[in-house]
Design an enzyme around this catalytic site. Structure first.
Site, PDB file in Angstrom:
ATOM      1  N   ASP A   1      -2.671  14.244  11.329  1.00 15.61           N
ATOM      2  CA  ASP A   1      -3.925  13.631  11.790  1.00 15.61           C
ATOM      3  C   ASP A   1      -5.102  14.588  12.048  1.00 15.61           C
ATOM      4  O   ASP A   1      -5.788  14.467  13.077  1.00 15.61           O
ATOM      5  CB  ASP A   1      -3.674  12.817  13.080  1.00 15.61           C
ATOM      6  CG  ASP A   1      -2.657  11.699  12.887  1.00 15.61           C
ATOM      7  OD1 ASP A   1      -2.102  11.579  11.780  1.00 15.61           O
ATOM      8  OD2 ASP A   1      -2.393  10.954  13.853  1.00 15.61           O
TER       9      ASP A   1
ATOM     10  N   LYS B   1      -0.688   5.812   8.806  1.00 15.37           N
ATOM     11  CA  LYS B   1      -0.011   5.220   9.969  1.00 15.37           C
ATOM     12  C   LYS B   1      -1.044   4.600  10.901  1.00 15.37           C
ATOM     13  O   LYS B   1      -2.246   4.840  10.749  1.00 15.37           O
ATOM     14  CB  LYS B   1       0.791   6.290  10.706  1.00 15.37           C
ATOM     15  CG  LYS B   1      -0.082   7.395  11.309  1.00 15.37           C
ATOM     16  CD  LYS B   1       0.795   8.451  11.893  1.00 15.37           C
ATOM     17  CE  LYS B   1       0.099   9.306  12.911  1.00 15.37           C
ATOM     18  NZ  LYS B   1      -0.784   8.683  13.869  1.00 15.37           N
TER      19      LYS B   1
ATOM     20  N   CYS C   1       0.640  12.422  18.906  1.00 20.14           N
ATOM     21  CA  CYS C   1       1.256  12.172  17.591  1.00 20.14           C
ATOM     22  C   CYS C   1       2.128  13.322  17.102  1.00 20.14           C
ATOM     23  O   CYS C   1       3.118  13.083  16.405  1.00 20.14           O
ATOM     24  CB  CYS C   1       0.180  11.827  16.578  1.00 20.14           C
ATOM     25  SG  CYS C   1      -0.535  10.204  16.931  1.00 20.14           S
TER      26      CYS C   1
HETATM   27  C1  VGL Z   1      -3.483  10.055  18.203  1.00 19.14           C
HETATM   28  C2  VGL Z   1      -4.314   9.050  20.078  1.00 19.14           C
HETATM   29  C3  VGL Z   1      -4.437   7.867  19.394  1.00 19.14           C
HETATM   30  C4  VGL Z   1      -2.968  11.303  17.552  1.00 19.14           C
HETATM   31  C5  VGL Z   1      -3.601   8.884  17.510  1.00 19.14           C
HETATM   32  O1  VGL Z   1      -3.053  11.422  16.317  1.00 19.14           O
HETATM   33  O2  VGL Z   1      -2.474  12.181  18.289  1.00 19.14           O
HETATM   34  N1  VGL Z   1      -3.833  10.128  19.476  1.00 19.14           N
HETATM   35  N2  VGL Z   1      -4.078   7.786  18.116  1.00 19.14           N
END
Ligand code: VGL
Ligand code: ZN
Length: 188
Positions: free
Chosen positions: A18, A104, A143
């Site tokens: 991410d 995701k 994540c």
């Molecule tokens: C994430 C908060 C909400 C991440 C994803 O990728 O760590 N954090 N959605």
């Protein structure tokens, strides 16, 4: 600047979690110092390409009004909404063309913090003969932690590159490192 050699083996893969605009400076859910991991990850990418190691990059990819957003009694401000600028990979991240993207956070009925949560990624990596996963990305205490935990549960070896990740919350970040090490991840 970053002078590290990463000893990838034949059955290794690199999984970048991410690294998207919304998790970086100016983004909807900016992680402190997120940009500092990019040169480290780019170095990992260079090394992985040299050794012909498979590269995976996950992306958070939420529908509008996702169940994880505060407006739906979730935990987060709206972020990484599908096809918006904030959901793009950070422009400084040098992802090769043959990167496999893992999408995701698309499910309507649950969040998917882990790149392995109902994505089929463990199946795919097993098909490719991958045994060991090198991981970095955002965010360490969300994540990345969940992905490392799931990878270990799925039977993979995990190497977490500390310089290649940052937490939303520093205390939770330290706790995440401790928990991952206890669960069997190697912290590098
Ligand atoms: C994430 C908060 C909400 C991440 C994803 O990728 O760590 N954090 N959605
Ligand atoms: Zn999210």
């Amino acid at each position: 600047m970053v002078k590290n050699t990463y000893n990838f083996g034949e059955e290794d893969a690199l999984l970048i979690i991410d690294v998207q605009k919304d998790f970086c400076k100016g983004g909807a859910l900016a992680v402190p110092e997120a940009e500092e991991i990019i040169p480290v990850i780019n170095e990992l990418i260079r090394e992985a390409e040299k050794k012909e190691i498979r590269i995976y990059a996950s992306r958070d990819w939420h529908p509008l009004e996702h169940i994880s957003f505060q407006e739906r009694d979730g935990q987060w401000p709206p972020h990484c909404i599908q096809d918006t600028e904030g959901a793009e990979f950070h422009p400084d991240l040098n992802l090769p063309e043959n990167t496999i993207v893992v999408t995701k956070g698309v499910r309507f009925d649950q969040d998917q913090s882990s790149a392995f949560d109902k994505t089929g990624l463990a199946y795919q990596m097993n098909q490719e003969g991958i045994r060991c996963i090198w991981m970095g990305g955002l965010a360490l205490d969300v994540c990345v932690l969940q992905s490392v935990t799931d990878a270990l549960k799925a039977g993979f070896q995990v190497k977490l590159i500390k310089a290649a990740t940052r937490p939303v919350d520093p205390d939770k970040g330290r706790q995440a490192i401790e928990d991952m090490a206890k669960a069997g991840a190697q912290i590098i």
